[in-house]
Scaffold this active site. Sequence first.
Site, PDB file in Angstrom:
ATOM      1  N   LYS A   8      28.583 -70.220  57.026  1.00 24.72           N
ATOM      2  CA  LYS A   8      28.650 -69.216  57.575  1.00 24.72           C
ATOM      3  C   LYS A   8      30.830 -68.904  56.903  1.00 24.72           C
ATOM      4  CE  LYS A   8      32.277 -69.677  61.024  1.00 24.72           C
ATOM      5  NZ  LYS A   8      33.029 -69.626  61.161  1.00 24.72           N
ATOM      6  N   ASP A 134      29.496 -71.333  68.490  1.00 18.81           N
ATOM      7  CA  ASP A 134      28.913 -70.783  67.294  1.00 18.81           C
ATOM      8  C   ASP A 134      27.581 -70.495  66.792  1.00 18.81           C
ATOM      9  OD1 ASP A 134      31.147 -69.178  65.983  1.00 18.81           O
ATOM     10  OD2 ASP A 134      31.626 -71.301  65.006  1.00 18.81           O
TER      11      ASP A 134
END
Length: 288
Positions: A8, A134
């Site tokens: 990401k 995350d």
Amino acid sequence: MKMKAYAKINIALDAIGKREDNYHLLRMIMQTVDLYDVIDIEKSNDSNISISCNKHYVPTDERNLGYKAAVLFRDEFNIKNGVKISIKKNIPVAAGMAGGSTNAAAVLVIMNKLFNVNASLEVLKEIGLKIGADVPYCIEGGTALCEGIGEIITPLKPFENKILVVLKPNFGVSTKEVYTNLDINKIRKHVNIEGLIQAMENDDLDYVSKNMKNVLENVTLKKHTILKNIKEDMRKSGALGAMMSGSGPTVFAFFDDMLTAQRAFEFLKGKYKYSDVYITRTINSNNL
């Protein structure tokens, strides 16, 4: 059973407060990119969890987030079987791209299928949060606003197929250290998250590139001034805008077209010889 575990980037990262446990309260726009590790898991004949990886510097013991994910999943669903986990690592380590978190997310998703547990994504995300902030996002992927410590996820309109060049310098950064050194009171300008979300919905890459902001740059760029040079070199190479992802040190830049991105890629690869440089694209979670 195999699965791609995608990296990401943060298109925005703002810190707006602190919890009593000292975790920062964040507002982030997260985006999946087409750079991935491959996770392969099979059941073993014993009760051991073993990890192998193609990169020697990746820990294969309980320090590995994939290992932690396997332990937590087994405990949660009372599974006695062991597993053999193979990680083919492409995402740079300690880079601000959720390389460890996305591996943990993939382990939870694969084990859920492998052992026919059929837990919902919400349950998997709850387990994931015990591993790292995350991980819940990495389970969901795509374009999302992440709040709290990262676990409150609101999917956004996909901001897919945008070309970017990513450069990871030849050093790592400790996320914990960066957040420890972040002084919220010294953040002079917070991120216009709503403006960025609106621009992304309008597919306005130019606005997004020029207005994306990461407050952690205040800490990491002070310590590693080379990152300022990298950002400047990306802009001079035709980037619409450049920014650090997460706690760093990875820097990424959006480009209007593949030819300009290719030239920038070649230039950056030549100048920053010991860095990892990639050309990639943003992708939607439906591609996972």
